[in-house]
Design an enzyme around this catalytic site. Structure first.
Site, PDB file in Angstrom:
ATOM      1  N   SER A 185       0.683  -0.851  -0.128  1.00 37.50           N
ATOM      2  CA  SER A 185      -0.444   0.054  -0.102  1.00 37.50           C
ATOM      3  C   SER A 185       0.556   1.469   0.000  1.00 37.50           C
ATOM      4  O   SER A 185       1.711   1.311  -0.668  1.00 37.50           O
ATOM      5  CB  SER A 185      -0.951  -0.374   1.052  1.00 37.50           C
ATOM      6  OG  SER A 185      -1.703   0.365   0.793  1.00 37.50           O
ATOM      7  N   HIS A 224      -7.774  -6.019   0.946  1.00 37.43           N
ATOM      8  CA  HIS A 224      -5.994  -5.170   1.339  1.00 37.43           C
ATOM      9  C   HIS A 224      -4.964  -5.201   2.734  1.00 37.43           C
ATOM     10  O   HIS A 224      -4.345  -4.934   3.109  1.00 37.43           O
ATOM     11  CB  HIS A 224      -6.535  -3.522   1.801  1.00 37.43           C
ATOM     12  CG  HIS A 224      -5.500  -2.340   1.325  1.00 37.43           C
ATOM     13  ND1 HIS A 224      -4.962  -2.481   0.221  1.00 37.43           N
ATOM     14  CD2 HIS A 224      -4.812  -1.852   2.127  1.00 37.43           C
ATOM     15  CE1 HIS A 224      -4.023  -1.763  -0.077  1.00 37.43           C
ATOM     16  NE2 HIS A 224      -3.866  -1.450   1.299  1.00 37.43           N
ATOM     17  N   ASP A 283     -10.752  -5.851  -2.696  1.00 39.84           N
ATOM     18  CA  ASP A 283      -9.747  -4.697  -2.006  1.00 39.84           C
ATOM     19  C   ASP A 283     -10.837  -2.910  -2.024  1.00 39.84           C
ATOM     20  O   ASP A 283     -10.965  -2.792  -2.706  1.00 39.84           O
ATOM     21  CB  ASP A 283      -8.534  -4.285  -2.791  1.00 39.84           C
ATOM     22  CG  ASP A 283      -7.306  -3.171  -1.912  1.00 39.84           C
ATOM     23  OD1 ASP A 283      -8.197  -2.795  -0.608  1.00 39.84           O
ATOM     24  OD2 ASP A 283      -6.275  -3.449  -2.009  1.00 39.84           O
TER      25      ASP A 283
HETATM   26  N1  LIG Z   1      -7.921   2.717   9.677  1.00 43.08           N
HETATM   27  C1  LIG Z   1      -7.895   1.361   9.384  1.00 43.08           C
HETATM   28  C2  LIG Z   1      -7.215   1.343   7.870  1.00 43.08           C
HETATM   29  C3  LIG Z   1      -5.893   1.103   8.364  1.00 43.08           C
HETATM   30  C4  LIG Z   1      -4.931   0.101   6.801  1.00 43.08           C
HETATM   31  O1  LIG Z   1      -5.871  -0.423   6.293  1.00 43.08           O
HETATM   32  N2  LIG Z   1      -3.626   0.021   6.867  1.00 43.08           N
HETATM   33  C5  LIG Z   1      -3.331  -1.128   5.849  1.00 43.08           C
HETATM   34  C6  LIG Z   1      -2.654  -0.345   4.938  1.00 43.08           C
HETATM   35  S1  LIG Z   1      -3.461   0.826   4.041  1.00 43.08           S
HETATM   36  C7  LIG Z   1      -2.229   1.889   3.147  1.00 43.08           C
HETATM   37  O2  LIG Z   1      -1.099   1.996   3.543  1.00 43.08           O
HETATM   38  C8  LIG Z   1      -2.376  -1.714   7.149  1.00 43.08           C
HETATM   39  O3  LIG Z   1      -1.338  -2.578   7.025  1.00 43.08           O
HETATM   40  N3  LIG Z   1      -3.314  -1.767   8.166  1.00 43.08           N
HETATM   41  C9  LIG Z   1      -1.932  -2.805   9.137  1.00 43.08           C
HETATM   42  C10 LIG Z   1      -2.051  -3.765   9.572  1.00 43.08           C
HETATM   43  O4  LIG Z   1      -2.431  -4.494  10.022  1.00 43.08           O
HETATM   44  O5  LIG Z   1      -3.397  -4.344   9.020  1.00 43.08           O
HETATM   45  C11 LIG Z   1      -7.523   0.751  10.977  1.00 43.08           C
HETATM   46  O6  LIG Z   1      -7.017   2.057  11.138  1.00 43.08           O
HETATM   47  O7  LIG Z   1      -6.661  -0.568  11.056  1.00 43.08           O
END
Ligand SMILES: N[C@@H](CCC(=O)N[C@@H](CSC=O)C(=O)NCC(=O)O)C(=O)O
Length: 283
Positions: free
Chosen positions: A151, A262, A228
């Site tokens: 991401s 995602h 996603d």
């Molecule tokens: N706000 C939500 C979602 C944040 C989220 O999906 N973060 C992803 C990366 S998005 C793009 O850079 C992520 O990797 N989250 C960490 C995980 O361990 O899944 C939230 O705060 O969760």
């Protein structure tokens, strides 16, 4: 290990070691943390190294604990290095109510706008300061380095690799933010960190870099889940990056993976393919 590094925790893992470290970063002007997997092969000789850049809201822990990468890195004899996603600490400015800007969202750029320019230098941290520290403290082969990420970090891997094809032999990404100047996440981050002059954004936009002639010899591997939600929200735009690559003659393999979202369940599913992609270039 030099005095510059403090070990926070270490764990045996697939006959190697997962370690969490902290150090005083000159580039980010604060304490920074990162995680390293040292594969068993490093007991005999120095090994290639693969950097992983995480996404929004992450620290060095998300990838290390959720992706399941160590099994494959141990198989191929690759060291894994996973830095935090932004500067940290009480002195570091943050966007209090936002999870897509400020702490946890450094976007792998060197900020030029105040107050972010005091600490938010994640680009130089990733391409310069961290590798120097790793080379000095771990048994790596610096000329065998790859980079990947997810991401925001997938985009970070694209720009670091494309801007330094002499330093990175291989690039891959999971669901990268592929054309940040054209999506809300990127526009918010770039206008905040770099200012509103879009000319300054081009240096940190992977699609623009490709259009301006940046190249890496080996094909870039990208996996993208079709379910996603951020893809549907037009935050990722992998097809825009792939089209730019096709037009420019940069080899890219964009795999649309039906049913995947995602999350780190998606990453864990395809992590073996990505490690193999890098191992083919690095070992
Ligand atoms: N706000 C939500 C979602 C944040 C989220 O999906 N973060 C992803 C990366 S998005 C793009 O850079 C992520 O990797 N989250 C960490 C995980 O361990 O899944 C939230 O705060 O969760």
């Amino acid at each position: 290990m030099s005095d510059a590094l403090t070990v926070i925790n270490q764990y045996a893992c697939f006959n190697g070691t997962v370690g969490f470290y902290r150090h005083a970063s000159q580039v980010c002007n604060c304490e920074m943390r990162f995680a390293v997997f040292v594969p068993p092969q490093a007991k005999q000789a120095s090994v290639p190294v693969l950097y992983y850049l995480s996404g929004l809201t992450c620290t060095e822990e998300n990838f290390t604990t959720k992706a399941g990468a160590q099994r494959y890195a141990a198989e191929y004899g690759l060291m894994l290095v996973a830095p935090d996603t932004s500067p940290r600490g009480e002195d570091v400015p943050d966007a209090e109510d936002a999870w897509d800007f400020g702490k946890g969202a450094g976007f792998y750029v060197d900020a030029t706008e105040s107050p972010w320019n005091q600490h938010y230098h994640m680009y130089s941290y990733v391409v310069d300061e961290l590798p120097t520290l790793i080379h000095a403290n771990f048994p790596v082969q610096p000329d065998r380095t790859g980079i990947f990420g997810h991401s925001m970090g997938g985009h970070g891997a694209l720009i670091c690799g494309l801007k330094h094809p002499d330093r990175y032999r291989s690039i891959s990404a999971f669901a990268p933010i592929s054309a940040p100047s054209q999506c809300q996440w990127g526009q918010k981050a770039f206008s905040g960190y770099l200012g509103t002059d879009r000319a300054a954004w081009q240096d940190y936009d992977a699609t623009e870099l490709i259009k301006r002639g940046a190249r890496i010899e080996r094909a870039i591997l990208i996996d993208q889940g079709t379910e996603d939600t951020f893809l549907a929200q037009q935050q990722l735009l992998p097809e825009v990056f792939a089209a730019a690559c096709e037009q420019a003659g940069q080899p890219v393999t964009l795999r649309m993976q039906p049913g995947y979202d995602h999350s780190y369940y998606f990453i864990a599913t395809f992590i073996g393919d990505h490690i193999q992609h890098h191992a083919a270039a690095l070992t």
